[in-house]
Design an enzyme around this catalytic site. Structure first.
Site, PDB file in Angstrom:
ATOM      1  N   LYS A 124      12.682  -2.120   7.750  1.00 22.94           N
ATOM      2  CA  LYS A 124      11.733  -2.810   8.632  1.00 22.94           C
ATOM      3  C   LYS A 124      12.377  -4.078   9.191  1.00 22.94           C
ATOM      4  CE  LYS A 124       7.632  -0.947   6.395  1.00 22.94           C
ATOM      5  NZ  LYS A 124       6.690  -1.053   5.281  1.00 22.94           N
ATOM      6  N   GLN A 137       4.183  -5.332   1.451  1.00 20.75           N
ATOM      7  CA  GLN A 137       4.541  -3.962   1.069  1.00 20.75           C
ATOM      8  C   GLN A 137       3.737  -3.521  -0.150  1.00 20.75           C
ATOM      9  OE1 GLN A 137       6.617  -2.017   2.872  1.00 20.75           O
ATOM     10  NE2 GLN A 137       6.401  -0.289   1.479  1.00 20.75           N
ATOM     11  N   ASP A 156      -0.369  -4.122   9.675  1.00 23.76           N
ATOM     12  CA  ASP A 156      -0.575  -2.877   8.927  1.00 23.76           C
ATOM     13  C   ASP A 156      -1.942  -2.268   9.242  1.00 23.76           C
ATOM     14  OD1 ASP A 156       1.270  -1.664   7.224  1.00 23.76           O
ATOM     15  OD2 ASP A 156       1.019  -3.186   5.669  1.00 23.76           O
TER      16      ASP A 156
HETATM   17  N1  GUN Z   1       3.614   1.400   1.317  1.00 24.38           N
HETATM   18  C1  GUN Z   1       3.716   2.680   1.770  1.00 24.38           C
HETATM   19  N2  GUN Z   1       3.365   2.746   3.072  1.00 24.38           N
HETATM   20  C2  GUN Z   1       3.044   1.487   3.437  1.00 24.38           C
HETATM   21  C3  GUN Z   1       2.618   0.931   4.676  1.00 24.38           C
HETATM   22  O1  GUN Z   1       2.454   1.592   5.700  1.00 24.38           O
HETATM   23  N3  GUN Z   1       2.407  -0.416   4.644  1.00 24.38           N
HETATM   24  C4  GUN Z   1       2.560  -1.156   3.526  1.00 24.38           C
HETATM   25  N4  GUN Z   1       2.292  -2.452   3.611  1.00 24.38           N
HETATM   26  N5  GUN Z   1       2.944  -0.672   2.377  1.00 24.38           N
HETATM   27  C5  GUN Z   1       3.196   0.651   2.339  1.00 24.38           C
END
Ligand code: GUN
Length: 294
Positions: A54, A98, A121
């Site tokens: 990311k 995350q 998100d």
């Molecule tokens: N963990 C797995 N997928 C995601 C996501 O799309 N966003 C976040 N913040 N954590 C994750």
């Protein structure tokens, strides 16, 4: 019949390129550099890979990228302190914490603390609610990526039967809500659903987001259906190594479906691309400027 393979890698490259061009315009015309902060708590190997990717993608798109790492012993107060600092930072337009978080940290409390305008998100209940009633909202990246691929493949989705297998807050529920907003007839199936193969066989659009390797078999799929496989499961191979598979048995499904996303190279790359797109959207909304057309 052999299904068309939906190339998420190529599609995501186009979405990322668009975000990069928008960033250039925002910098040039408004002196605005979109900024994304990613918070990682603990050492989960998969999360570390996601967070690294990311950050890299954010920089490649010309945005500011901040990565904050906390020990897996961090308290909820420590995580909330980081979120509050980022909420107050005018150079940060998107905040992503995350998931999963260590057990001593209440996930809901952390997601609730993120400024909904910076919630790239789309997990904050304000955004969930706004999306559900048709107001402008931040939309979760993975379901957004799935919708973009579906529209690109099928054009109009209105009136189609969509079955979403999985009811998580991250994918299943928002996916169903987005499909409903596209006027699909939506069924959410899950571990307690009776006659799951029959339910799946009614789907023109089948979205698999259960986290069970190759659970959905070829004979669960309506001939010609579009299959979106959100699963990313690592399974052992005979030679002691591992390989990635989805929630759909790809070899069987490709013989029946009209179109299908592969794993890897389908939904996965779209998630990061949509995160960049969401960060551009969030920065524009916070700065009160139109999102650049490119
Ligand atoms: N963990 C797995 N997928 C995601 C996501 O799309 N966003 C976040 N913040 N954590 C994750």
């Amino acid at each position: 019949m052999t299904a068309t393979v939906i190339d998420g890698k190529a599609f995501s490259a186009r979405v990322r390129e668009k975000a990069g061009k928008q960033v250039e315009i925002l910098k040039r015309q408004h002196g605005l550099t979109p900024g994304l902060a990613v918070v990682l708590v603990g050492e989960d190997p998969a999360s570390q890979v996601y967070v690294r990717n990311k950050g890299k993608a954010t920089q490649e798109a010309g945005m500011k990228s901040e990565e904050i790492r906390l020990e897996d012993t961090a308290t909820e107060v420590e995580v909330l302190d980081v979120v509050n600092r980022l909420n107050a930072d005018p150079t940060i337009h998107g905040i992503l914490v995350q998931l999963p978080l260590p057990k001593q940290v209440d996930e809901m409390a952390v997601l609730d603390a993120i400024d909904p305008m910076k919630d790239v998100d789309g997990f904050h209940v304000i955004n969930t609610g706004r999306q559900a009633v048709g107001l402008p909202a931040m939309v979760p990246c993975t379901p957004l990526g799935c919708i973009l691929m579906l529209k690109d493949t099928l054009g109009e989705l209105s009136g189609l039967n969509a079955v979403v297998v999985g009811r998580s807050n991250i994918v299943g529920k928002p996916m169903a809500s987005l499909l409903l907003a596209e006027s699909c007839t939506v069924t959410i199936a899950h571990s307690r659903t009776k006659d799951l193969p029959d339910v799946c066989r009614r789907a023109d659009i089948l979205v698999a987001a259960v986290g069970r390797p190759e659970m959905i078999r070829g004979d669960w799929i309506k001939p010609g259906a579009t299959v979106i496989d959100v699963g990313i499961n690592r399974i052992p191979k005979e030679d002691g190594k591992t390989r990635l598979v989805g929630d759909v048995c790809y070899e069987e499904a490709i013989e029946v479906a009209g179109a299908i996303t592969p794993v890897p190279g389908g939904v996965g790359p779209m998630t990061i691309a949509c995160l960049l797109a969401n960060t551009v959207t969030a920065a524009c909304r916070q700065a009160g400027v139109e999102e650049p057309e490119v």
